[in-house]
Motif scaffolding. Sequence first.
Motif, mmCIF file in Angstrom:
data_model
loop_
_atom_site.group_PDB
_atom_site.id
_atom_site.type_symbol
_atom_site.label_atom_id
_atom_site.label_comp_id
_atom_site.label_asym_id
_atom_site.label_seq_id
_atom_site.Cartn_x
_atom_site.Cartn_y
_atom_site.Cartn_z
ATOM 1 N N GLY A 880 -3.194 82.889 40.046
ATOM 2 C CA GLY A 880 -2.866 83.961 39.518
ATOM 3 C C GLY A 880 -1.531 84.632 40.338
ATOM 4 N N CYS A 881 -1.000 83.843 41.259
ATOM 5 C CA CYS A 881 0.150 84.258 41.990
ATOM 6 C C CYS A 881 1.284 84.793 41.009
ATOM 7 C CB CYS A 881 0.688 83.278 42.939
ATOM 8 S SG CYS A 881 1.997 83.543 44.217
ATOM 9 N N ASP A 882 2.097 85.771 41.625
ATOM 10 C CA ASP A 882 3.052 86.337 40.549
ATOM 11 C C ASP A 882 4.410 85.448 40.726
ATOM 12 O OD1 ASP A 882 1.344 88.509 39.843
ATOM 13 O OD2 ASP A 882 1.502 89.153 41.688
ATOM 14 N N VAL A 883 5.047 85.392 41.992
ATOM 15 C CA VAL A 883 6.318 84.840 42.277
ATOM 16 C C VAL A 883 6.324 83.880 43.457
ATOM 17 C CG1 VAL A 883 8.687 85.356 42.882
ATOM 18 C CG2 VAL A 883 7.219 87.061 41.488
ATOM 19 N N ALA A 884 7.095 82.817 43.113
ATOM 20 C CA ALA A 884 7.109 81.839 44.277
ATOM 21 C C ALA A 884 8.552 81.676 44.428
ATOM 22 C CB ALA A 884 6.297 80.380 43.483
ATOM 23 N N GLN A 885 8.893 80.954 45.667
ATOM 24 C CA GLN A 885 10.032 80.290 46.149
ATOM 25 C C GLN A 885 9.892 79.208 47.150
ATOM 26 O OE1 GLN A 885 11.204 84.178 48.474
ATOM 27 N NE2 GLN A 885 11.895 82.705 49.678
ATOM 28 N N GLY A 886 10.915 78.310 47.242
ATOM 29 C CA GLY A 886 10.688 77.078 48.078
ATOM 30 C C GLY A 886 11.723 76.112 47.536
ATOM 31 N N TYR A 887 11.972 74.973 48.479
ATOM 32 C CA TYR A 887 12.769 73.968 48.091
ATOM 33 C C TYR A 887 12.539 73.410 46.669
ATOM 34 C CZ TYR A 887 14.805 74.003 53.083
ATOM 35 O OH TYR A 887 15.264 74.493 53.910
ATOM 36 N N PHE A 888 11.362 73.259 46.314
ATOM 37 C CA PHE A 888 10.975 72.560 44.943
ATOM 38 C C PHE A 888 11.875 73.488 44.016
ATOM 39 C CE2 PHE A 888 8.379 72.366 41.312
ATOM 40 C CZ PHE A 888 8.518 71.088 40.979
ATOM 41 N N LEU A 889 11.867 74.662 44.067
ATOM 42 C CA LEU A 889 12.435 75.801 43.102
ATOM 43 C C LEU A 889 13.803 76.159 43.350
ATOM 44 C CD1 LEU A 889 9.393 78.274 42.916
ATOM 45 C CD2 LEU A 889 10.040 76.366 41.277
ATOM 46 N N GLY A 890 14.343 75.796 44.673
ATOM 47 C CA GLY A 890 15.792 75.976 44.814
ATOM 48 C C GLY A 890 16.126 76.178 46.204
ATOM 49 N N ARG A 891 16.791 75.565 46.977
ATOM 50 C CA ARG A 891 17.283 75.637 48.098
ATOM 51 C C ARG A 891 18.186 76.866 48.245
ATOM 52 N NH1 ARG A 891 16.576 71.240 51.976
ATOM 53 N NH2 ARG A 891 15.555 69.451 51.056
ATOM 54 N N PRO A 892 18.257 77.529 49.515
ATOM 55 C CA PRO A 892 19.282 78.532 49.985
ATOM 56 C C PRO A 892 20.621 77.959 49.619
ATOM 57 C CG PRO A 892 17.610 78.772 51.647
ATOM 58 C CD PRO A 892 17.387 77.106 50.703
ATOM 59 N N GLY A 893 21.571 78.833 48.709
ATOM 60 C CA GLY A 893 22.921 78.317 48.762
ATOM 61 C C GLY A 893 23.674 79.649 48.198
ATOM 62 N N PRO A 894 25.051 79.069 47.466
ATOM 63 C CA PRO A 894 25.794 80.428 47.156
ATOM 64 C C PRO A 894 25.170 81.027 45.903
ATOM 65 C CG PRO A 894 26.987 78.249 47.390
ATOM 66 C CD PRO A 894 25.491 77.886 47.402
ATOM 67 N N ALA A 895 25.625 82.194 45.683
ATOM 68 C CA ALA A 895 25.206 82.953 44.566
ATOM 69 C C ALA A 895 25.188 82.536 43.301
ATOM 70 C CB ALA A 895 25.849 84.576 44.716
ATOM 71 N N GLU A 896 26.491 81.624 43.318
ATOM 72 C CA GLU A 896 26.669 81.037 41.836
ATOM 73 C C GLU A 896 25.631 80.214 41.272
ATOM 74 O OE1 GLU A 896 28.729 80.998 44.396
ATOM 75 O OE2 GLU A 896 30.510 82.364 43.977
ATOM 76 N N ALA A 897 24.986 79.542 42.414
ATOM 77 C CA ALA A 897 23.792 78.583 41.868
ATOM 78 C C ALA A 897 22.758 79.339 41.485
ATOM 79 C CB ALA A 897 23.122 77.787 43.297
ATOM 80 N N VAL A 898 22.314 80.478 42.224
ATOM 81 C CA VAL A 898 21.163 81.397 41.533
ATOM 82 C C VAL A 898 21.515 81.897 40.275
ATOM 83 C CG1 VAL A 898 19.926 83.755 41.922
ATOM 84 C CG2 VAL A 898 20.586 81.833 43.906
ATOM 85 N N GLU A 899 22.862 82.429 39.972
ATOM 86 C CA GLU A 899 23.191 82.884 38.717
ATOM 87 C C GLU A 899 22.903 81.799 37.645
ATOM 88 O OE1 GLU A 899 27.069 85.122 36.627
ATOM 89 O OE2 GLU A 899 26.959 84.855 38.838
ATOM 90 N N ARG A 900 23.577 80.331 38.025
ATOM 91 C CA ARG A 900 23.528 79.420 36.956
ATOM 92 C C ARG A 900 21.749 79.413 36.470
ATOM 93 N NH1 ARG A 900 27.289 76.898 40.097
ATOM 94 N NH2 ARG A 900 25.632 75.723 41.120
ATOM 95 N N ALA A 901 21.033 79.180 37.634
ATOM 96 C CA ALA A 901 19.786 78.793 37.260
ATOM 97 C C ALA A 901 18.942 80.345 36.431
ATOM 98 C CB ALA A 901 18.842 78.937 38.490
ATOM 99 N N ALA A 902 19.337 81.548 36.854
ATOM 100 C CA ALA A 902 18.872 82.572 36.246
ATOM 101 C C ALA A 902 19.283 82.595 34.751
ATOM 102 C CB ALA A 902 19.344 83.940 36.824
ATOM 103 N N ARG A 903 20.500 81.980 34.278
ATOM 104 C CA ARG A 903 20.729 82.099 33.124
ATOM 105 C C ARG A 903 20.258 80.875 31.984
ATOM 106 N NH1 ARG A 903 24.709 85.571 32.219
ATOM 107 N NH2 ARG A 903 25.895 86.563 33.704
ATOM 108 N N GLN A 904 19.410 80.059 32.834
ATOM 109 C CA GLN A 904 19.092 78.995 31.925
ATOM 110 C C GLN A 904 17.557 79.601 31.425
ATOM 111 O OE1 GLN A 904 18.180 75.257 34.113
ATOM 112 N NE2 GLN A 904 20.176 75.703 35.274
ATOM 113 N N ALA A 905 17.230 79.087 30.261
ATOM 114 C CA ALA A 905 15.922 79.615 29.598
ATOM 115 C C ALA A 905 14.579 79.063 30.240
ATOM 116 C CB ALA A 905 15.763 79.423 28.341
ATOM 117 N N SER A 906 13.981 79.674 31.013
ATOM 118 C CA SER A 906 12.551 79.362 31.528
ATOM 119 C C SER A 906 12.856 77.907 32.513
ATOM 120 C CB SER A 906 11.589 79.396 30.810
ATOM 121 O OG SER A 906 11.554 80.754 30.264
#
Length: 912
Positions: A880-906
């Motif tokens: 029942g955890c709500d949110v996760a983060q880690g290398y499996f979900l994405g390494r720290p990087g430029p803001a553009e990488a986060v934006e690209r991942a956010a625009r993908q559908a799930s």
Amino acid sequence: MSLGPRIANHGRSAGRPAGCPRLGDRCLAGGLAVLRLLAVLLPTMLAGGPALAIDPPLPALEAEPQPALEAEAAKLRVAEIRVALDDNYPPYSFRNADGTHVGIVKDLWALWSQKTGVAVRMMPSDWNLARQAIDTGAADVIETIFRNDARDVLYDFSAPYARVDVPIWFSSDLGGIVGVESLRAFTVGVKDGDFCPEWLTDQGITAFQRYSGFERMVEAAARQEMRVFCMDDPAATYYMTKHGVQGRFRFTDPLYTGELRWAVRKGNVALNRLISDGFARIAPEERKAIEQRWTGHRLGGVGPGLIDLLLKLLAGVAVLGIGALVWVLLLRRQVESKTESLRTAVAALTASEERVRTIFDSVTDAIFILDLDSGAIIEINRRMAEMYRIGDTPLPAIRVGMLSSGQPPYTRDEAAVWIAKAAEGEPQLFEWHARRLDGTLFWVEVSMRRATLDGNDRRLLVVARDITERKAAQERMEYLARHDALTLLPNRLLLQDRTEQALARAERNGRLVALVACGLDRFKTVNDSLGHAVGDALLRAAAERLKAAVRDTDTVSRSGGDEFILLLSGLPDADAAVETVASLHETMAAPFQIAGHELTVTLSSGVALAPADGKDFATLLKNAGTALHHAKAAGRDTHRFFAEAMNAEAVAHLSTRSGLRRALERGEFLVHYQPQVSLETGAVVGAEALVRWNHPDEGMIPPGAFIPIAEDSGLIVPIGAWVLAEACRQAAAWQARGLPLSVAVNLSALQLQRADLVRTVTGALADSGLDPLLLELELTESMLIQNTELVMDNLRRIKAMGVQVSIDDFGTGYSNLSYIGRLAVDKLKIDRSFVADLTGSHDSARITTAVIQMAHGLNLNVVAEGVEDAETLEALRRMGCDVAQGYFLGRPGPAEAVERAARQASPFKVGA
């Protein structure tokens, strides 16, 4: 009303004159005494009498119309004149015993108001507040002000109406103070905002101890908090007399003679003319009457009627005296043969008593006789009454305990022991901290022995000698024996004593002690080019900076010349010494302003640590000196540790610290973002902002290599503020492009404890335009343990703005659920140590499940960090955890990488 001084006669019985046992002798003595008194008083009264201070009422003044001035005031639209002035300047302006403002200036302005018909509002206050009032327009006029070139730029002055001498006052145990040049070795007491510090500064004197008023300065001087001070003569005379310390100070010839004036703001010609015209209407005799009201005047003489009366009285007394004399002569013939022997005995006894009393009262030491049975003082001499300020207090009411300061070790119990020994016949000699009956303290040397009077051996003869000046000189000598005379810093003797104590404490509690030998680089150049006066001022200024750079528990001493020795005690580790040395060098880097010169002086330092580099003062001092020699040989403006291994570590530490400061200036920092994914939808819902250092030579430096140093040096505060502003700017850009992603920013403990944190967060939100709901501030549990009022207040105010707050690394600190409830925390982040073992450790799984259930029970979201594989991600979803983060979900990087991942559908959809 008696014109003569009141004379108190303590312990003496009034007796008849020697050789006057009968009525005739008393009449003769009385008649002759009256004749002698008149013979003395009459010439004095005829000559004009002594100068007496009297308080005549102000002359009655009739209100007279002043059409010209009223028209001028109406033209200026002046209904009231506001006069700002010092309320600490007798006799011109001061407050009496009940706090009422009085003085010459107040009465003059009251008369001015009567003459002009314009109301006057007096604004007595501290001198600095008076200056602020005229400068800000809160007042129209400022009174009792001296004129100089700098003030001529600001004000238009009146003609002077009084002249005041301004000398230097100093404690009577000091010598050699004859003018300005002799003040350079002293800190001079001055009134804040007074003309004197301006004048002394122009003469090169800059070491001041400032006080808010003249009376405060006199009180401080009476307590010997400072020994030399500058004060206008009338105020000094008034306040020293008021506090009974006029005999404890001497003064120089006047430094200058100031002229008292009133002034208006520059260019206000109409107001200046209005006020001047009003004062011109005050007649000289009216002004003189006001001045005499506060300064007194001489009695003008004796009128003719009184002289006639005195002559008639003298004639009558003379007739009476002659008649009495004839009668006494006849009577004396009858009894002379019978009383001759008695008269001779009485005369001898009286003469002997008078000789003893004369000697008793002429002794310069205080003498009193103590009755051991009653504890009362039964006899004192004149010096005793003066020294202890007994006044009208009856002797039976005075007890020995009243004459003690009561301060340890000078207690009444100890006095009782000395009295008991003296009563047993053992003479006592000791120094005593005494108290006068008015409460002031002083030092005496007491001699006490048993005495027999009138057959009673239960008496003590006590002799007390005032040694206050001797003790003060002794204390000053002892102080100078352990302190440097120029900087007043501890010298080597006192440093050694403190070092030995610090070493003993460090051995017990396992801490470190450091001796730091410091030298000012190329100081000799300053002395040779600008003179020793500038060099001495530079040394004093450097001493103050060094003291400001260390803790109160540390010691800064001067060993001589341009060298200082610092004792750093109770250090937890060697890094603490490195940090202090870095602070010393940074502190000394700023230019000094000395006597109009801007001087930049660098510092070389050598460090020896105990116990590694020595376990005693001599060894540590020698090794610190050796390290200082190596620092100077290495090119100066640097430091060296005696242990070579420490040098490499310190150089690396200081290099990183200096690099961080340059990185801020050059923009070498950047922010990377790690995506945070919803475990329900698989969509990116936010990102954590992580600072990175892109070093121009070494490339990307990991956070673990520079964040601890940034926290130790305090640079984490400006770095954290920059990260916060940059993260808010990026989140606002995402929001503008249709991606309402939250951004999480870590706070350091230093940031959380700063009073300007709320202002920093508000500024970042305002500059970026970010919705506060999209900003999340992360803090660790250890920050909340401190639970200071400032920390709690900062968090409450941040929450009130709508900013989200999360607890990072939850479960690894000293968890206190009461903080979570009080602060209305929004999220808990499960520490990565539990997440890493989630699929392989039942304990980690149970703890993680419990944290998630607890958080949901408190209506909190849960974020798991450190997710490295799909199995862990699926396990968290099932829990029942709500949110996760880690290398499996994405390494720290430029803001553009986060934006690209956010625009993908799930993109991270998990489970069925």
